[in-house]
Design an enzyme around this catalytic site. Structure first.
Site, PDB file in Angstrom:
ATOM      1  N   GLY A  36       0.826  -1.210   0.000  1.00  0.00           N
ATOM      2  CA  GLY A  36       0.000   0.000   0.000  1.00  0.00           C
ATOM      3  C   GLY A  36       0.857   1.254   0.000  1.00  0.00           C
ATOM      4  O   GLY A  36       0.931   1.961   1.020  1.00  0.00           O
ATOM      5  N   SER A  69       1.167   3.467  -3.309  1.00  0.00           N
ATOM      6  CA  SER A  69       0.615   4.470  -4.227  1.00  0.00           C
ATOM      7  C   SER A  69      -0.784   4.919  -3.825  1.00  0.00           C
ATOM      8  O   SER A  69      -1.569   4.143  -3.276  1.00  0.00           O
ATOM      9  CB  SER A  69       0.543   3.893  -5.640  1.00  0.00           C
ATOM     10  OG  SER A  69       1.792   3.406  -6.026  1.00  0.00           O
ATOM     11  N   GLU A  71      12.650  -3.913  -4.518  1.00  0.00           N
ATOM     12  CA  GLU A  71      11.608  -4.099  -5.530  1.00  0.00           C
ATOM     13  C   GLU A  71      12.191  -3.931  -6.929  1.00  0.00           C
ATOM     14  O   GLU A  71      11.905  -4.702  -7.827  1.00  0.00           O
ATOM     15  CB  GLU A  71      10.470  -3.092  -5.305  1.00  0.00           C
ATOM     16  CG  GLU A  71       9.384  -3.203  -6.372  1.00  0.00           C
ATOM     17  CD  GLU A  71       8.213  -2.238  -6.171  1.00  0.00           C
ATOM     18  OE1 GLU A  71       8.314  -1.332  -5.341  1.00  0.00           O
ATOM     19  OE2 GLU A  71       7.204  -2.411  -6.872  1.00  0.00           O
ATOM     20  N   SER A 117       8.097   4.570 -12.351  1.00  0.00           N
ATOM     21  CA  SER A 117       8.090   4.604 -13.823  1.00  0.00           C
ATOM     22  C   SER A 117       9.524   4.771 -14.361  1.00  0.00           C
ATOM     23  O   SER A 117      10.402   5.287 -13.666  1.00  0.00           O
ATOM     24  CB  SER A 117       7.212   5.744 -14.325  1.00  0.00           C
ATOM     25  OG  SER A 117       7.904   6.966 -14.192  1.00  0.00           O
ATOM     26  N   ASN A 118       9.715   4.315 -15.602  1.00  0.00           N
ATOM     27  CA  ASN A 118      11.071   4.358 -16.164  1.00  0.00           C
ATOM     28  C   ASN A 118      11.581   5.789 -16.335  1.00  0.00           C
ATOM     29  O   ASN A 118      12.783   6.038 -16.206  1.00  0.00           O
ATOM     30  CB  ASN A 118      11.111   3.600 -17.495  1.00  0.00           C
ATOM     31  CG  ASN A 118      11.142   2.100 -17.274  1.00  0.00           C
ATOM     32  OD1 ASN A 118      10.787   1.620 -16.197  1.00  0.00           O
ATOM     33  ND2 ASN A 118      11.566   1.354 -18.273  1.00  0.00           N
ATOM     34  N   GLU A 119      10.655   6.732 -16.605  1.00  0.00           N
ATOM     35  CA  GLU A 119      11.094   8.128 -16.730  1.00  0.00           C
ATOM     36  C   GLU A 119      11.705   8.585 -15.396  1.00  0.00           C
ATOM     37  O   GLU A 119      12.777   9.202 -15.355  1.00  0.00           O
ATOM     38  CB  GLU A 119       9.909   9.047 -17.088  1.00  0.00           C
ATOM     39  CG  GLU A 119       9.338   8.849 -18.487  1.00  0.00           C
ATOM     40  CD  GLU A 119       8.400   7.643 -18.577  1.00  0.00           C
ATOM     41  OE1 GLU A 119       8.058   7.049 -17.533  1.00  0.00           O
ATOM     42  OE2 GLU A 119       8.007   7.287 -19.706  1.00  0.00           O
TER      43      GLU A 119
END
Ligand SMILES: Cc1cc2nc3c(=O)[nH]c(=O)nc-3n(C[C@H](O)[C@H](O)[C@H](O)COP(=O)(O)OP(=O)(O)OC[C@H]3O[C@@H](n4cnc5c(N)ncnc54)[C@H](O)[C@@H]3O)c2cc1C
Length: 392
Positions: free
Chosen positions: A127, A129, A244, A378-380
């Protein structure tokens, strides 16, 4: 730097291979090798088989009931499981929250929670996001107010993977709003059966129920479920995220899927096409390069250096590779892969379909894997982190 495995490590690999061959149910590996739908029972059956052997927490030290393997042994174990078609272990318990409980939890928390995680009996969810807090995780708003020996939790989490099965959820909650965002977050363990917890499905692009929204409405959580110190949750959260992102790279699964891609390309008759084979070769080169990076991390760890700094790099390359093999599989099957037949994800499906059996689930698999460049950070955003921490 020696990236070869020693004879002892090779013997260890052989031992694991033999054990997995003898213990992994064929019904489950068939589904994995063909990217078919895995049920909760499939995932938990494998978790419990590993748990019985003391390997569900394969990266745990002996002190906490793990096998105490070094980094190379852990890598070999993961590789042998992936190549044999074992399901990816649901990481929230053994890979994510367990290391946090070991490092920062009380002895009572360790004794209460670690055995259930190791045995595969207790299902954990993540938990972190919230609707307004994904990349900008420090802006979590779910509140936990201390009243005597209890926290009263109110708010919402989202994208909670497989939260519909969750027994427990580890949450980042706001315990102080008067300080800078990172300094007012705590790490709380919440029993998902508590009154006031509601789980609502989010159906993804591929039609699957993999993620959820989780609502907390005046949920009473015993204060003893706070991990470490109040308002120090951000430190624990970052510790967990490093675990992660390394896990998400998943080189071993990519190696197995590369072989599936080759099988599909042969069966569809496009392996002989030089331009198509070039794309497979490029994917293989990139995968070997990623594997080399993982082996360098292992080699550094063997010589006593911690090098989790590259976790972001591994996540970026690993997730891109995962998306590329699902794209190439669809290209290989051409028009046979385009009907999106969700039922084809079910093992034994015998629908009315003109293409080969391997082609029917490809569209679902492709859609599902759009997630890999988003989740786990995210990859960005990973690129920003790599720019700051690796390039300086
Ligand atoms: C399938 C799936 C499963 C998930 N499972 C879980 C789970 O179990 N538990 C959990 O807590 N979370 C989970 N997540 C959430 C995941 O961690 C977030 O989706 C992710 O961190 C991105 O946050 P966001 O969705 O709020 O997007 P946003 O943060 O709103 O980002 C939107 C877009 O803006 C870009 N962006 C944002 N900030 C920047 C920046 N500074 N620089 C450049 N670009 C930027 C992002 O890259 C993205 O493209 C899951 C997500 C998915 C898709």
């Amino acid at each position: 730097m020696d990236l070869n495995f020693t004879p002892e490590e090779q013997a260890f690999r052989a031992e694991i291979r033999q054990w997995v061959a003898a213990n992994l149910p064929k019904k489950i590996s068939h589904k994995v090798h063909n990217a078919l739908r895995l049920t909760k029972d499939d995932l938990q059956a494998w978790a419990k088989i590993l748990g019985k052997q003391g390997w569900h927490g394969w990266a745990w030290p002996r002190q906490f009931g793990g096998p105490g393997w070094n980094a190379v042994q852990r890598h070999l174990f993961e590789e042998e499981c992936a190549l044999a078609g074992a399901p990816r272990v649901v990481p929230f318990g053994p890979v994510m929250v367990a290391p946090v409980i070991m490092a920062f939890g009380s002895r009572e928390q360790q004794e209460r929670h670690l055995p259930g995680i190791m045995s595969g009996e207790v299902w954990w969810s993540q938990g972190y996001s919230e609707p307004g807090a994904g990349s900008d995780l420090a802006s979590v708003k779910t509140r936990a107010e201390r009243r005597g020996d209890t926290y009263i939790v109110n708010g919402q989490k989202t994208w909670t993977t497989l939260g519909q099965y969750g027994d427990w959820i580890f949450c980042l909650v706001r315990t102080d709003s008067s300080v800078k965002p990172q300094a007012g977050i705590s790490f709380l363990l919440i029993d998902m059966k508590s009154p006031g917890v509601t789980v609502r499905p989010i159906i993804m692009l591929d039609g699957e129920h993999e993620v959820n929204e989780v609502f907390f409405d005046n949920v009473e959580v015993p204060a003893e479920n706070l991990v470490g110190e109040e308002n120090k949750g951000w430190t624990y959260a970052k510790y967990l995220l490093a675990h992660e992102r390394t896990n998400i790279a998943d080189v071993n699964r990519a190696k197995r899927e590369l072989e599936r891609l080759k099988r599909i390309a042969h069966a569809e008759g496009v392996y002989e096409d030089g331009r198509f084979r070039d794309q497979i070769a490029q994917l293989e080169v990139d995968l070997v390069a990623l594997e080399m990076m993982v082996l360098r991390v292992l080699s550094a760890e063997k010589s006593g250096k911690q090098s989790l700094d590259v976790a972001g790099l591994l996540k970026i390359r690993g997730s891109e590779i995962q998306q590329r093999y699902t794209e190439l599989m669809m290209l290989a099957a051409g028009p046979f892969s385009t009907p999106f037949i969700q039922e084809a994800m079910e093992a034994g499906w015998q629908g009315d379909y003109v293409g080969a059996a391997h082609a029917a689930p490809l569209a679902s698999h492709y859609f599902n894997y759009r997630k890999t460049t988003i989740y786990g950070g995210s990859n960005e955003v990973q690129r920003n982190i790599v720019a700051q921490t690796v390039l300086g």
